[in-house]
Each structure stands twice: as C-alpha cells, then as structure tokens.
Design an enzyme around this catalytic site. Sequence first.
Site, mmCIF file in Angstrom:
data_model
loop_
_atom_site.group_PDB
_atom_site.id
_atom_site.type_symbol
_atom_site.label_atom_id
_atom_site.label_comp_id
_atom_site.label_asym_id
_atom_site.label_seq_id
_atom_site.Cartn_x
_atom_site.Cartn_y
_atom_site.Cartn_z
ATOM 1 N N ARG A 113 0.004 -6.741 -5.840
ATOM 2 C CA ARG A 113 0.992 -6.834 -4.743
ATOM 3 C C ARG A 113 2.033 -7.947 -4.953
ATOM 4 O O ARG A 113 2.428 -8.637 -3.992
ATOM 5 C CB ARG A 113 0.291 -7.065 -3.397
ATOM 6 N N CYS A 129 -2.028 -2.002 5.160
ATOM 7 C CA CYS A 129 -3.145 -2.956 5.135
ATOM 8 C C CYS A 129 -2.639 -4.346 5.480
ATOM 9 O O CYS A 129 -1.660 -4.818 4.924
ATOM 10 C CB CYS A 129 -3.799 -2.966 3.757
ATOM 11 N N GLU A 149 -1.732 -9.632 3.501
ATOM 12 C CA GLU A 149 -0.983 -8.892 2.475
ATOM 13 C C GLU A 149 0.400 -8.532 3.029
ATOM 14 O O GLU A 149 1.395 -8.536 2.318
ATOM 15 C CB GLU A 149 -1.751 -7.617 2.116
HETATM 16 C C1 LIG Z 1 0.875 3.750 6.705
HETATM 17 C C2 LIG Z 1 1.119 2.809 5.549
HETATM 18 C C3 LIG Z 1 0.480 3.023 4.351
HETATM 19 C C4 LIG Z 1 0.700 2.163 3.274
HETATM 20 N N1 LIG Z 1 0.041 2.406 2.107
HETATM 21 C C5 LIG Z 1 0.251 1.581 1.059
HETATM 22 C C6 LIG Z 1 -0.421 1.825 -0.192
HETATM 23 O O1 LIG Z 1 -1.174 2.769 -0.351
HETATM 24 N N2 LIG Z 1 -0.174 0.958 -1.206
HETATM 25 C C7 LIG Z 1 0.664 -0.108 -1.089
HETATM 26 O O2 LIG Z 1 0.862 -0.857 -2.057
HETATM 27 N N3 LIG Z 1 1.321 -0.348 0.078
HETATM 28 C C8 LIG Z 1 1.136 0.467 1.132
HETATM 29 N N4 LIG Z 1 1.782 0.222 2.310
HETATM 30 C C9 LIG Z 1 2.682 -0.958 2.419
HETATM 31 C C10 LIG Z 1 4.153 -0.684 2.046
HETATM 32 O O3 LIG Z 1 4.477 0.680 2.267
HETATM 33 C C11 LIG Z 1 4.479 -1.058 0.586
HETATM 34 O O4 LIG Z 1 4.250 -2.434 0.353
HETATM 35 C C12 LIG Z 1 5.930 -0.730 0.231
HETATM 36 O O5 LIG Z 1 6.103 -0.874 -1.143
HETATM 37 C C13 LIG Z 1 6.942 -1.609 0.945
HETATM 38 O O6 LIG Z 1 8.237 -1.077 0.706
HETATM 39 P P1 LIG Z 1 9.399 -1.250 1.780
HETATM 40 O O7 LIG Z 1 10.623 -0.626 1.218
HETATM 41 O O8 LIG Z 1 8.982 -0.773 3.104
HETATM 42 O O9 LIG Z 1 9.559 -2.825 1.769
HETATM 43 P P2 LIG Z 1 9.767 -3.796 3.014
HETATM 44 O O10 LIG Z 1 8.538 -3.784 3.845
HETATM 45 O O11 LIG Z 1 11.050 -3.535 3.683
HETATM 46 O O12 LIG Z 1 9.842 -5.189 2.244
HETATM 47 C C14 LIG Z 1 8.724 -5.673 1.519
HETATM 48 C C15 LIG Z 1 9.195 -6.845 0.645
HETATM 49 O O13 LIG Z 1 10.067 -6.339 -0.360
HETATM 50 C C16 LIG Z 1 11.291 -7.051 -0.321
HETATM 51 N N5 LIG Z 1 12.344 -6.149 -0.762
HETATM 52 C C17 LIG Z 1 12.799 -5.016 -0.163
HETATM 53 N N6 LIG Z 1 13.769 -4.465 -0.899
HETATM 54 C C18 LIG Z 1 13.942 -5.259 -1.982
HETATM 55 C C19 LIG Z 1 14.803 -5.231 -3.102
HETATM 56 N N7 LIG Z 1 15.708 -4.274 -3.281
HETATM 57 N N8 LIG Z 1 14.688 -6.220 -4.042
HETATM 58 C C20 LIG Z 1 13.780 -7.207 -3.904
HETATM 59 N N9 LIG Z 1 12.938 -7.290 -2.848
HETATM 60 C C21 LIG Z 1 13.027 -6.325 -1.911
HETATM 61 C C22 LIG Z 1 11.434 -7.502 1.116
HETATM 62 O O14 LIG Z 1 12.303 -8.610 1.225
HETATM 63 C C23 LIG Z 1 10.008 -7.875 1.420
HETATM 64 O O15 LIG Z 1 9.748 -9.153 0.876
HETATM 65 C C24 LIG Z 1 1.582 1.069 3.406
HETATM 66 C C25 LIG Z 1 2.255 0.866 4.621
HETATM 67 C C26 LIG Z 1 2.028 1.732 5.683
HETATM 68 C C27 LIG Z 1 2.772 1.510 6.966
#
Ligand SMILES: Cc1cc2nc3c(=O)[nH]c(=O)nc-3n(C[C@H](O)[C@H](O)[C@H](O)COP(=O)(O)OP(=O)(O)OC[C@H]3O[C@@H](n4cnc5c(N)ncnc54)[C@H](O)[C@@H]3O)c2cc1C
Length: 323
Positions: free
Chosen positions: A185, A241, A311
């Site tokens: 992560r 999570c 996390e």
């Molecule tokens: C129902 C559910 C299920 C999930 N299942 C999983 C799973 O199976 N595995 C898993 O790993 N995660 C899971 N997640 C968590 C999440 O979906 C992941 O961590 C995902 O990769 C986050 O992406 P996001 O675009 O929503 O990022 P955000 O939540 O918007 O941001 C996360 C981080 O990334 C940074 N960020 C965003 N865009 C950029 C960019 N372009 N450059 C640099 N940094 C950036 C943000 O500043 C922040 O620090 C789950 C979440 C939910 C709600």
Amino acid sequence: MERGVRRWDALAENLRARVNTATSVRREEPLGPKTTLRVGGAARLYAEPASEADLQALLREAGAHEVEVLLLGRGSNLIVPDEGVDGLVLAFSHEIWSAFEPRAAGRIWVGAGLRLKSLCGRAAKAGLVGFEFLEGIPGSVGGALRMNAGAMGGWMFDVVEEVRVMSRAGEVVTLAKGAMHVDYRHCAELQQAIALGALLRAPPGRTETGAPADADAIGRQIDVYRRKRQESQPREPSAGCVFRNPVGTAAGFLIDECGLKGARVGEAEVSTVHANFIVNRGAASGADVLELIRRVRARVREIKGVELQPEVLLFGKKWEDVL
Ligand SMILES: Cc1cc2nc3c(=O)[nH]c(=O)nc-3n(C[C@H](O)[C@H](O)[C@H](O)COP(=O)(O)OP(=O)(O)OC[C@H]3O[C@@H](n4cnc5c(N)ncnc54)[C@H](O)[C@@H]3O)c2cc1C
C-alpha cells in the site's frame, strides 16, 4: 475569520488568472460527495486541471503562496475531516486524464484519472489478460499507483512498466518501475510526485506474446472476482479496509474476535459483513468515523495487545494528530 475568507477568495482569483477556462477553480467545494465514505467538509480551494500546462500553473501559483496541495482520485481510500481541507485540492476528473490507449505487445497507456473499473473492462474487451484483479477496486489509476492497490493476489505495480510523473515544482519525468520504491500500500516516489499516467503491461507468463486472449474467458474471471467481493464486502458507503493487516494476521479477524462487528458511533458502524470496514449508515460525520476508529483501536490493543495502524488516509491531516 473574514480576513481568512478574503485571502482564499484572492487566491482563487490568482489561480483562475493563470489557467485556461476549461480548468475549473472553485471555492469551498464539498469533498464528502467526492469520496466513497461520504463524510467530511469542503476544500478551501479546488481545481480540476484540464491540461498538464494548467496543472503546472496551479502547482506553481500554490507554491508561490505556500498553499498546501492535495490530490484527489476517486476518494475511495480517504476520510475527509468535518472541517475540510485548508489547501488546494486537485482532482483528475477532467476527461484528458482518462486515456486508455492500447500499445504494442500487450501494453496499455492509461491516464491517472481513469477508473480501475473502466481499465479492467476495456482491457478485457481488447483481449488483454492480467488486469482482472483490479475489478471492484473503486479507485483511479493515480490513487492505485500511490497506494499500490492490490487484490486477489495481484498488485498495481505488478502491471506497471513506467509512470509519468510531475513534481510539485511542475517538472515532468518518466520513471521506470525499477527506479521506484514500492511496498504494501505504498509507493515512495508518489508521496510527493503526481502520477499523470502509466504504461502498463500484464506480468510475463500471462501475455508474453502480447497476443490477444479470449475476451469471454477474461470476462468469466472478472465475474468470479466480482462475486467474491459481493459475498465478503459491505454494500454501504465505506473507504475500504480501515486498518493495515498486521504481519501474520488480518485486522478484520482481530476486530471480529473483539466482538466489535456492529459497534457504532452515530451513524458510523463497524460492518457486520467485514469487520475491517467502517460503513456510513446514512448521515455519519467525519467525527463519528474518527471516534469509532479510536474505539476499535483501543479495544483491539486492550484485548489482543496489537496496535492497529490505519490503511485509509486522513485527508490533509496526520493520523498521529488525531488518534
Ligand atoms: C468498497 C471498497 C473496496 C476496496 N477494495 C480495495 C482492494 O481490494 N484493494 C486495495 O488496495 N484497495 C481497496 N480499496 C481502497 C481504494 O479503492 C484504493 O486504495 C484505491 O487505489 C484508491 O484510489 P483513489 O483513486 O480512490 O484514490 P484516493 O482515495 O482519491 O487517494 C488515495 C491517495 O492517492 C493519492 N493520489 C490520488 N491521485 C493521485 C495521483 N494522480 N498521483 C499521486 N497521488 C495520487 C491521494 O492524494 C491519496 O493520497 C477499496 C475501497 C473501497 C471503498
């Protein structure tokens, strides 16, 4: 108070003056609806850059005024505090960040704002095997790179060849995967740098020839993963999570063993389906979620002697300041 408001208003005007009209710059933009957990306040400044040049201009202007810049993907790994964020939030929601371009030998160029769901579906349609594990992660490419998102035995960086990034000073470089420091992560380079897009390729063994696979077979694999998620994860709004898995065990297992499934603060609830999820039963506040996180940690520490580490990220704040 009034002086603060005037300062943010003036900053918004400065930002608008430096970008194209296609780039939207807004004040007091509510962030809760832009996250999957749906809690929290507004961004003092918010922009959706419509080009790399505008992104650069926004970063430079914010830097010149010492305004903190925060990046927002699909908001699926974030808790936004109720007081919102004293800074400039940059979102990659303009269509220019949603590229999906198949390249030679099974490679794909993807933009930072592309949804993983779309990446997974379009790769399947193109007969590109190896991206199915991304099904159901509700994030964007940028967020998945920053978090090295993983599921079903696969990790985002398993499929990365290189990432195009912009520094906070606005310089653009391409980093080969081998030059990046990636962990559970975590991607060290993306703590600061901004991912603009990435060249992806499924790991060797799956697409060595780059030959298209059977789209139906890929679709069936995606269905299997989708069903697994539906059976094991709650449907209500959440941020995925909450805690990292401690070495050798699962955070959800520990929380469940402490009898915490269903525990509530206001409308924030430890999911009865998966104990490492906190769900929003409707009108939870950021404060409800944070208080529930504190209580879960305290109970697991007391009963199991384990200090759970979050996390999920607390947008614009450090966990150690609130836990
Ligand atoms: C129902 C559910 C299920 C999930 N299942 C999983 C799973 O199976 N595995 C898993 O790993 N995660 C899971 N997640 C968590 C999440 O979906 C992941 O961590 C995902 O990769 C986050 O992406 P996001 O675009 O929503 O990022 P955000 O939540 O918007 O941001 C996360 C981080 O990334 C940074 N960020 C965003 N865009 C950029 C960019 N372009 N450059 C640099 N940094 C950036 C943000 O500043 C922040 O620090 C789950 C979440 C939910 C709600």
